[in-house]
Design a protein around this motif. Structure first.
Motif, mmCIF file in Angstrom:
data_model
loop_
_atom_site.group_PDB
_atom_site.id
_atom_site.type_symbol
_atom_site.label_atom_id
_atom_site.label_comp_id
_atom_site.label_asym_id
_atom_site.label_seq_id
_atom_site.Cartn_x
_atom_site.Cartn_y
_atom_site.Cartn_z
ATOM 1 N N THR A 158 1.489 -0.330 6.391
ATOM 2 C CA THR A 158 1.000 -0.516 5.031
ATOM 3 C C THR A 158 2.242 -0.729 4.172
ATOM 4 N N ASN B 100 -1.643 6.129 2.491
ATOM 5 C CA ASN B 100 -2.217 4.825 2.834
ATOM 6 C C ASN B 100 -2.410 4.656 4.339
ATOM 7 N N THR B 101 -1.368 4.929 5.091
ATOM 8 C CA THR B 101 -1.420 4.750 6.545
ATOM 9 C C THR B 101 -2.407 5.732 7.171
ATOM 10 N N GLY C 246 -0.685 -1.452 0.604
ATOM 11 C CA GLY C 246 -0.916 -0.034 0.351
ATOM 12 C C GLY C 246 -0.385 0.289 -1.043
ATOM 13 N N PRO D 283 -5.095 0.874 0.878
ATOM 14 C CA PRO D 283 -6.022 0.043 1.623
ATOM 15 C C PRO D 283 -7.457 0.260 1.146
#
Length: 144
Positions: A81, A14-15, A110, A128
């Motif tokens: 996230t 996610n990040t 996330g 995201p």
């Protein structure tokens, strides 16, 4: 103005999705703490720390990296996230010791399948998303 984002993205990426989009649209160097535990950050005017939230904290590799590598008195921004809720306390404790100025924070949902969330197929599926990534880019573009 030189900017770097120091990040860890280990669960669902996610990040990493966010910071890669930011790097595409803004002039930002990326440092992945999972692969690189040391870096000279002294030439950067602004440093971001980005992580998923694990047990209400930034990833351990981020916390250790900041402790070892962040020079004193830097401008810092934070990105996270999360499946449950955003939480910056763990990184802020380290930044306080380094006399860093936190100039902004950005968080978004996330995808999370950790622990009990796995039983229900995870939470925040699809995040995201495109809007989250646009908001992250706008956040970084707005930093001064």
């Amino acid at each position: 103005m030189r900017k770097a984002i120091v990040y860890a993205s280990v669960h669902h990426g996610n990040t990493e999705k966010l910071v890669k989009r930011i790097a595409e649209e803004c002039q930002v160097d990326l440092i992945d703490t999972v692969k690189q535990q040391k870096a000279d950050l002294s030439d950067y005017d602004m440093i971001g720390f980005a992580s998923g939230i694990y047990y209400s904290k930034f990833h351990q590799s981020i916390l250790k990296f900041a402790e070892r590598n962040l020079p004193e008195d830097k401008k810092v921004f934070l990105i996270c996230t999360y499946g449950g809720s955003e939480n910056y306390k763990s990184i802020e404790q380290t930044l306080k010791k380094k006399h860093a100025s936190v100039i902004g924070k950005f968080g978004c949902k996330g995808y999370d399948t950790f622990g009990p969330f796995k039983l229900v197929g995870g939470i925040a599926k699809g995040h995201p998303n495109e809007e989250d990534m646009k908001n992250a880019v706008d956040f970084v573009k707005g930093l001064h």
